[in-house]
Scaffold this motif. Structure first.
Motif, PDB file in Angstrom:
ATOM      1  N   GLY A   1       0.793  -1.221   0.000  1.00  0.00           N
ATOM      2  CA  GLY A   1       0.000   0.000   0.000  1.00  0.00           C
ATOM      3  C   GLY A   1       0.825   1.272   0.000  1.00  0.00           C
TER       4      GLY A   1
ATOM      5  N   SER B   1      -1.468   4.831  -3.138  1.00  0.00           N
ATOM      6  CA  SER B   1      -2.918   4.717  -2.987  1.00  0.00           C
ATOM      7  C   SER B   1      -3.625   4.843  -4.331  1.00  0.00           C
TER       8      SER B   1
ATOM      9  N   THR C   1     -10.248   2.214   7.287  1.00  0.00           N
ATOM     10  CA  THR C   1      -9.824   0.914   6.769  1.00  0.00           C
ATOM     11  C   THR C   1     -10.444   0.684   5.391  1.00  0.00           C
ATOM     12  N   PRO C   2      -9.741  -0.024   4.503  1.00  0.00           N
ATOM     13  CA  PRO C   2     -10.284  -0.284   3.165  1.00  0.00           C
ATOM     14  C   PRO C   2     -11.588  -1.085   3.248  1.00  0.00           C
TER      15      PRO C   2
ATOM     16  N   THR D   1     -13.488   5.417   2.648  1.00  0.00           N
ATOM     17  CA  THR D   1     -12.928   6.752   2.781  1.00  0.00           C
ATOM     18  C   THR D   1     -13.991   7.588   3.486  1.00  0.00           C
TER      19      THR D   1
ATOM     20  N   LEU E   1      -2.726  -2.511   8.182  1.00  0.00           N
ATOM     21  CA  LEU E   1      -3.454  -1.295   8.547  1.00  0.00           C
ATOM     22  C   LEU E   1      -2.563  -0.203   9.140  1.00  0.00           C
TER      23      LEU E   1
ATOM     24  N   GLU F   1      -2.319   1.770   5.802  1.00  0.00           N
ATOM     25  CA  GLU F   1      -3.311   2.842   5.704  1.00  0.00           C
ATOM     26  C   GLU F   1      -2.957   4.074   6.524  1.00  0.00           C
TER      27      GLU F   1
ATOM     28  N   THR G   1       0.119   6.220   3.985  1.00  0.00           N
ATOM     29  CA  THR G   1      -0.710   7.324   3.481  1.00  0.00           C
ATOM     30  C   THR G   1      -0.047   8.646   3.814  1.00  0.00           C
TER      31      THR G   1
END
Length: 601
Positions: free
Chosen positions: A133, A136, A179-180, A183, A466, A470, A474
């Motif tokens: 990840g 994105s 979390t995927p 959004t 995560l 994420e 990110t």
């Protein structure tokens, strides 16, 4: 590193170009657009691999069309395998197209890299996100098609209205970031790490192509073998990520991870310029002294960047806007300013140490939880269970023990912040205990169906998915690309991760010392004082500075308009914040309210 944007379906050229322009910071070397009926595909380029105009994107080869963000580090090796390809460039983008022509979407299994790309094959659109990840990719389904982009800001203009996604809110409060696939914007979703999706004639198919626990369990149970293989893989990862003509710098804290990256790079003949942050008036919080000692020992050109309260106040809005949606990481602001300084010095690439703590068990919390897990084996624990239920506390340690006695999941990422019970008190809605487990359920199912059963494997796995995927990544992508700077994370090499997670967990844990394996390898490269330093983390006086910017008043004013929080519970939280407590909880509330005011009020 680049910015990608596209639309399949009807579109307004003016609207599409305006949305694409919001990503200009991601690549200032070139901007190109393909406009056809029912197709808009565009690309902002930061040219690193083959900087010639022949490698600009979107790139077309026959019926295939590609817009690619990232780096394929093994693109040269793949060229020697793809013998039937006719090469027109030296770019890694062209290798993706040739690999897809040979292997189809399974080509992703052959890539070592960080990437997000859109590949159009006739009426099939593939959107792909790399294994961990690092890059994105967001998308929005419309009645007539799909819109996708590297950042939320380019997709948001296609929403009919901005509405809050409640699942994003709760997963953010629980785990620092949504979390995927969630959004904060209803109607916009994101790919998970190691996932691709296919859009064809209005139908969407998603598939996970990588997860770290697919490697064999406890395949390596000899310490000498483990150390030798890990050291070799670290060298391979650094070598591939330093294989560039672009100028490269490295972030250097006082800790082990960044020191190891710099030490291995130096042994490979590349002494990287290093950059460290300091804080004006708060010397206790920065790592300049330790970083300087490391840089001196390795013979590196070292730079210190010092920021103060005025810088914080001046840049706060810029940083939170660059993040697009709430992300509870106070380090985003100083890192944003550090990246700006590095980019201004002419660098295009910077190395960062993300992933090491999670692979090598670098957090104290891992070992605390391993101890607490043992309580589940107590034969006579009903009394303790009843005691904890009768003596409620908002402290996370109380929550940990309660979970063990309730036979529910103890470890829920290193980023767990507001527990379900804390959210229930804070929010004006009923949050049931363990409600947040629904966000972890897909990952827990993968773990339980894998060959890995030791709790330490779960800790590493969920944190890679995560906490790193994420949250940290990110932040890293947004703050670096805000200044058109590519950040590379050598510890996030899938071959390295597969190797480390194949080591017997008891070897990874050692005698309860964090990063036991990495520290043993480090003794070949670094002196003992550097290796033995206590982990400090990325600390700075963000709450002290936030209190001087009317940050808490913003939280109160937003709540007065939204009624999101219980007034009494919020007042208690803010009072604790004024006393210097629950710092990251307060930061998370501020970031959330800043977004709500900007987007919805």
């Amino acid at each position: 590193m680049c910015g990608i944007f596209g639309i399949l379906g009807p579109y307004s050229p003016e609207h599409a170009r305006s949305a694409f322009a919001t990503l200009a910071h991601r690549g200032r070397d070139n901007s190109s657009i393909i406009e056809e009926p029912e197709l808009f595909l565009a690309h902002h380029r930061l040219a690193i691999t083959d900087t010639h105009a022949r490698a600009h994107q979107p790139m077309r080869r026959g019926n295939l069309l590609l817009s690619f963000n990232g780096e394929i580090y093994n693109h040269r090796q793949l060229r020697s395998v793809l013998k039937n390809a006719v090469w027109q460039t030296e770019s890694d983008a062209e290798v993706i197209l040739a690999a897809y022509a040979t292997w189809g979407i399974d080509c992703v299994q052959h890539f070592d890299g960080m990437f997000a790309f859109a590949l159009l094959d006739g009426d099939k659109l593939y959107l792909v996100r790399d294994r961990f990840g690092e890059k994105s990719l967001f998308y929005h389904l419309t009645p007539q098609g799909i819109v996708f982009a590297s950042e939320l800001k380019a997709v948001k203009p296609f929403l009919a209205s901005v509405r809050l996604n409640e699942d994003a809110l709760h997963s953010y409060l629980s785990f620092l970031a949504p979390t995927p696939p969630h959004t904060f914007y209803q109607g916009i979703e994101k790919l998970a790490s190691g996932e691709w999706l296919c859009y064809q004639r209005g139908q969407l198919t998603r598939q996970r192509y990588y997860q770290p626990l697919a490697c064999p369990a406890s395949a390596i149970n000899d310490a000498t073998t483990a150390l030798s293989l890990i050291e070799q893989q670290l060298h391979d990862s650094l070598r591939s990520r330093l294989d560039t003509q672009a100028p490269v710098a490295a972030l250097l804290s006082g800790g082990l991870d960044s020191a190891m990256l710099c030490a291995i790079a130096a042994e490979q003949g590349k002494k990287l310029p290093t950059f460290t942050l300091g804080y004006q008036g708060y010397g206790r919080d920065d790592e300049r002294t330790n970083a300087k000692i490391t840089a001196t020992e390795l013979g590196l050109e070292h730079h210190e960047v010092v920021i103060g309260r005025d810088d914080f106040a001046e840049q706060l809005d810029h940083v939170l806007t660059a993040l697009d949606e709430p992300l509870n990481d106070p380090a985003a602001l100083p890192l944003y300013m550090l990246m700006q300084h590095i980019a201004e010095q002419g660098f295009k690439v910077v190395l960062s140490g993300e992933g090491s703590d999670e692979l090598f068990l670098g957090y104290r919390q891992y070992f605390e939880c391993l101890d607490i897990e043992q309580l589940a084996q107590l034969k006579h624990k009903n009394w303790l269970k009843n005691y904890f239920h009768a003596h409620f506390s908002m402290h996370k340690e109380w929550e940990w023990y309660k979970r063990v006695f309730d036979n529910t999941l103890l470890f829920r990422t290193s980023g767990e912040k507001f527990t379900d019970l804390q959210q229930n008190r804070l929010l004006r809605q009923n949050i049931r205990d363990n409600a947040s487990l629904r966000f972890l359920a897909p990952y827990r199912a993968i773990f339980e169906h894998s060959a890995h059963q030791h709790p330490a494997q779960w800790y590493s796995f969920i944190d890679l998915q995560l906490f790193v995927g994420e949250h940290f990544l990110t932040k890293l992508d947004r703050v670096s690309m805000a200044h058109t700077l590519e950040a590379r994370a050598p510890f996030l090499n899938h071959n390295l991760a597969d190797l480390v997670l194949s080591v017997d967990p008891l070897l990874r844990i050692g005698k309860g010392e964090s990063k036991a394996l990495l520290k043993q390898i480090a003794r070949r490269y670094l002196s003992e004082p550097i290796i033995a330093r206590k982990k400090k983390g990325f600390a700075y006086p963000y709450l002290d500075w936030l209190l001087t910017t009317s940050g808490l008043e913003l939280i109160e004013s937003v709540n007065a308009k939204t009624g999101l929080f219980n007034e009494e519970a919020l007042a208690q939280c803010l009072d604790m914040g004024r006393k210097g407590k629950i710092k990251q909880h307060i930061w998370g509330l501020y970031v959330l309210c800043h977004w709500l005011k900007r987007e919805m009020l």
